[in-house]
Write an enzyme that holds these catalytic residues in place. Structure first.
Site, mmCIF file in Angstrom:
data_model
loop_
_atom_site.group_PDB
_atom_site.id
_atom_site.type_symbol
_atom_site.label_atom_id
_atom_site.label_comp_id
_atom_site.label_asym_id
_atom_site.label_seq_id
_atom_site.Cartn_x
_atom_site.Cartn_y
_atom_site.Cartn_z
ATOM 1 N N LYS A 124 6.367 -1.254 -14.060
ATOM 2 C CA LYS A 124 7.498 -1.719 -13.729
ATOM 3 C C LYS A 124 7.747 -3.088 -14.755
ATOM 4 O O LYS A 124 6.856 -3.665 -14.704
ATOM 5 C CB LYS A 124 7.601 -1.919 -12.118
ATOM 6 N N GLY A 154 0.848 -1.194 0.031
ATOM 7 C CA GLY A 154 0.017 0.031 0.024
ATOM 8 C C GLY A 154 0.819 1.396 0.091
ATOM 9 O O GLY A 154 0.235 2.174 0.054
ATOM 10 N N ASP A 209 -6.253 -11.140 -9.330
ATOM 11 C CA ASP A 209 -5.070 -11.441 -10.421
ATOM 12 C C ASP A 209 -5.158 -10.457 -11.607
ATOM 13 O O ASP A 209 -6.036 -10.855 -12.590
ATOM 14 C CB ASP A 209 -5.087 -13.048 -10.423
#
Ligand SMILES: C[S@@+](CC[C@H](N)C(=O)[O-])C[C@H]1O[C@@H](n2cnc3c(N)ncnc32)[C@H](O)[C@@H]1O
Length: 201
Positions: A150, A49, A88
């Protein structure tokens, strides 16, 4: 190197953030200003978080923020503009669910596979996540929106990014100072999403 790791981890703890990754987003934001206060934002790989907390506490984002991760999290409930979803990102049902929360001005992803030690396998898994995020951007990123992902650098990832770059007016690859130097992670930033009809997955 360990010293640097400890420095960022300790600093994050001292500042009330659950993970050192907060400094990567902070550096990207300070340099590229990808997030605005009123934006609707999707935070992929949001657990534990830090990125979400940074946007809420430091950037004072007032638009809705949706965090998604494989893991369950109990934090950030006091922020009324924050929603957390456990799921997911590579599953079609999650993509369809997230579409209903969009469209978003900004999609950020710090999602990473748990590393196996096998460089090729890890790169492959990272690229699978990148593909899922770009697929989601097609469905839920607003025209003119920004994307931050990323990824673990590899030849395949580099090839994939060639196509992904065409979707934005401008793009950058960036390695924050707080990213471990031995890590192959880099951040891809796409500015100003062009809503084309073609799919890139
Ligand atoms: C480096 S952590 C993210 C840290 C986070 N940005 C923060 O600042 O607290 C990477 C996260 O990606 C999540 N992740 C990996 N694969 C995922 C997937 N397929 N769908 C959703 N989340 C995933 C992991 O569970 C993990 O929590």
């Amino acid at each position: 190197m360990k010293k640097v790791t400890d420095y960022y981890a300790k600093l994050a703890k001292k500042m009330g953030y659950p993970a050192r990754s907060v400094f990567k987003l902070e550096e990207i934001q300070n340099k590229y200003h990808i997030i605005k206060k009123e934006d609707a934002i999707l935070d992929i790989g949001a657990f534990p978080g830090s990125w979400s907390l940074y946007m809420l506490k430091k950037l004072h984002v007032k638009g809705k923020i949706v965090g998604i991760d494989l893991k369950n999290t109990g934090g950030l409930k006091k922020y009324s503009n924050y929603t957390y979803i456990q799921g997911d990102i590579t599953e079609e049902k999650t993509i369809n669910l997230l579409k209903n929360y969009g469209p978003f001005n900004v999609i950020i992803s710090d999602a990473a596979p748990s590393t196996s030690g096998n460089k090729d396998l890890d790169s492959l898994r990272s690229l699978e996540l990148v593909r899922a995020v770009v697929n989601l951007a097609y469905k839920a990123l607003k025209e003119g929106g920004n994307l931050l992902i990323k990824l673990f650098m590899s030849e395949d990832a580099s090839n994939y990014l060639v196509k992904t770059r065409e979707l934005f007016l401008k793009t950058k690859n960036f390695k924050p100072k707080s990213s471990r130097s031995e890590s192959r992670e880099i951040f891809f930033i796409g500015f100003n999403f062009k809503r084309l009809n073609k799919k890139n997955t």
